[in-house]
Design a protein around this motif. Structure first.
Motif, PDB file in Angstrom:
ATOM      1  N   UNK A  95       0.849  -1.193   0.000  1.00 21.41           N
ATOM      2  CA  UNK A  95       0.000   0.000   0.000  1.00 21.41           C
ATOM      3  C   UNK A  95       0.883   1.242   0.000  1.00 21.41           C
ATOM      4  N   UNK A  96       0.792   2.050  -1.065  1.00 21.44           N
ATOM      5  CA  UNK A  96       1.640   3.244  -1.179  1.00 21.44           C
ATOM      6  C   UNK A  96       0.815   4.534  -1.122  1.00 21.44           C
ATOM      7  N   UNK A  97      -0.434   4.428  -0.681  1.00 16.40           N
ATOM      8  CA  UNK A  97      -1.312   5.602  -0.674  1.00 16.40           C
ATOM      9  C   UNK A  97      -0.713   6.745   0.146  1.00 16.40           C
ATOM     10  N   UNK A  98      -0.151   6.409   1.291  1.00 16.17           N
ATOM     11  CA  UNK A  98       0.421   7.443   2.159  1.00 16.17           C
ATOM     12  C   UNK A  98       1.594   8.157   1.496  1.00 16.17           C
ATOM     13  N   UNK A  99       2.449   7.400   0.831  1.00 16.00           N
ATOM     14  CA  UNK A  99       3.606   8.008   0.157  1.00 16.00           C
ATOM     15  C   UNK A  99       3.171   8.886  -1.017  1.00 16.00           C
ATOM     16  N   UNK A 100       2.131   8.445  -1.733  1.00 15.66           N
ATOM     17  CA  UNK A 100       1.644   9.247  -2.857  1.00 15.66           C
ATOM     18  C   UNK A 100       0.988  10.533  -2.333  1.00 15.66           C
ATOM     19  N   UNK A 101       0.235  10.404  -1.235  1.00 13.03           N
ATOM     20  CA  UNK A 101      -0.388  11.588  -0.626  1.00 13.03           C
ATOM     21  C   UNK A 101       0.681  12.571  -0.138  1.00 13.03           C
ATOM     22  N   UNK A 117       1.247  16.530  -1.132  1.00 14.29           N
ATOM     23  CA  UNK A 117       1.418  17.607  -0.159  1.00 14.29           C
ATOM     24  C   UNK A 117       2.677  18.428  -0.469  1.00 14.29           C
ATOM     25  N   UNK A 118       3.771  17.727  -0.788  1.00 13.27           N
ATOM     26  CA  UNK A 118       5.024  18.420  -1.140  1.00 13.27           C
ATOM     27  C   UNK A 118       4.850  19.309  -2.374  1.00 13.27           C
ATOM     28  N   UNK A 172      -8.092  17.215  -5.877  1.00 13.70           N
ATOM     29  CA  UNK A 172      -9.148  18.178  -5.589  1.00 13.70           C
ATOM     30  C   UNK A 172      -8.936  18.740  -4.184  1.00 13.70           C
ATOM     31  N   UNK A 173      -8.920  20.052  -4.068  1.00  9.88           N
ATOM     32  CA  UNK A 173      -8.728  20.701  -2.766  1.00  9.88           C
ATOM     33  C   UNK A 173      -7.457  20.204  -2.068  1.00  9.88           C
ATOM     34  N   UNK A 174      -6.427  19.947  -2.873  1.00 13.94           N
ATOM     35  CA  UNK A 174      -5.128  19.553  -2.313  1.00 13.94           C
ATOM     36  C   UNK A 174      -5.048  18.117  -1.857  1.00 13.94           C
ATOM     37  N   UNK A 175      -6.101  17.312  -2.162  1.00 10.91           N
ATOM     38  CA  UNK A 175      -6.113  15.916  -1.696  1.00 10.91           C
ATOM     39  C   UNK A 175      -6.310  14.944  -2.848  1.00 10.91           C
ATOM     40  N   UNK A 176      -5.869  13.694  -2.644  1.00 14.16           N
ATOM     41  CA  UNK A 176      -6.182  12.610  -3.578  1.00 14.16           C
ATOM     42  C   UNK A 176      -7.700  12.411  -3.557  1.00 14.16           C
ATOM     43  N   UNK A 213       5.876   9.326  -9.592  1.00 15.72           N
ATOM     44  CA  UNK A 213       4.714  10.161  -9.286  1.00 15.72           C
ATOM     45  C   UNK A 213       4.900  11.484 -10.020  1.00 15.72           C
ATOM     46  N   UNK A 214       3.976  11.820 -10.890  1.00 14.79           N
ATOM     47  CA  UNK A 214       4.038  13.084 -11.628  1.00 14.79           C
ATOM     48  C   UNK A 214       2.694  13.783 -11.438  1.00 14.79           C
ATOM     49  N   UNK A 215       2.745  15.052 -11.047  1.00 15.52           N
ATOM     50  CA  UNK A 215       1.521  15.795 -10.786  1.00 15.52           C
ATOM     51  C   UNK A 215       1.561  17.078 -11.587  1.00 15.52           C
TER      52      UNK A 215
END
Lengths: 138, 138, 138
Positions: A20-26, A30-31, A106-110, A133-135
């Motif tokens: 589970x990588x959800x936390x790292x992607x989140x 944030x960064x 959306x609103x700074x969140x996944x 990860x590319x944003x």
């Protein structure tokens, strides 16, 4: 337009593993400081997957059994790719699971549904491999 | 950069159903006012899919038979996920069909090929579930 | 925000074929002048795929055998879609392989891992068909 790029590194102890990588992607999001946009998360290796599903250990065992049924690891000789390699099954398993996910920001969140979690699926592990990860957005 | 977000809700009468949502997605694009960009459309639930294929009823019946062959619903006991649940097959079927599509937006329209239609694929229905449409561009 | 759109055309000599299109996609990116962003590359036909994997001929033969096992071409009568058509298997094979890839654009280049190559997967060829490349960014 803002953009952000980061690599996440993984080294599993077994040939196949789901992390589970959800936390790292989140944390990447944030960064980035991006509030609205699209986030791409993809395996940079062709024997691994990034996918979204449920964080439930029974289901992860079901994935293992199911993928072994659809694309068995052995005998290695069943695949033409396995001359110098033994990982043809990993290329096929990752094809089923998918290379990448695109997630709304959306609103700074996944912008995920209630049970959606992002996973790294390793099918030929025991060595260092990367996820990108590319944003892009504002 | 402009951005747009909307949720589409669905409640099917049967466990499995395929619904053409191209018109609703095109309506979102029109509301957004975006002329050039990328549109993400994804299931927000992990037992449903958004995919692109042909709007042909024979093919949709073929999908049903084919997916039941690859990931049978029953017996429920064949899956470890099915302790309190009975929908492990739906997680696997949605994995085959995919969580999301990304569609180009060109001249204010969905930039689809002649037969491409966007579908919501429900594999564990009879309850309200959501699809997310997120568009970024100009 | 900049945007770029181009269609790539293919006509294969056999029903099924895998073509490495990484060079053509990279050429699109160069033409676009975009330095950071996201690139969408999708089949515009529902019996073809764009996917990322290894450029290794043994593996491509493994894909052929594997997909024929999961969704056999014949007998044509096994599929309800095959009334006036004979390509139901191509719709299913493309579903396994995927419609599209989204690739990060970083420093003006396709941000791919060391072995990642982009392929056009044709499953019902011998006629002209299109792939769409859409890029947004700066």
């Amino acid at each position: 337009m803002k953009q952000f790029r980061k690599e996440l590194w993984f080294e599993t102890h077994s040939r196949r593993q789901i992390i589970n990588i959800t936390g790292q992607v989140a944390q990447c999001l944030q960064e980035s400081g991006i509030i609205h946009g699209l986030l791409l998360c993809n395996a940079m290796h062709i024997t691994a997957s990034v996918f979204i599903n449920d964080d439930e250990s029974g289901l992860h065992q079901d994935f293992e059994v199911w993928l072994e049924g659809l694309a068995p690891e052995k005998p290695y000789s069943r695949y033409k790719h396995n001359g110098y390699e033994d990982n043809a099954d990993a290329h096929l398993k990752r094809t089923i699971m998918g290379r990448e996910v695109v997630v709304a920001v959306t609103d700074g969140k996944l912008d995920l549904g209630p049970w959606e979690q992002i996973f790294y699926g390793e099918f030929d592990g025991k060595r260092k491999k990367r996820v990108l990860v590319k944003i892009i957005g504002e």
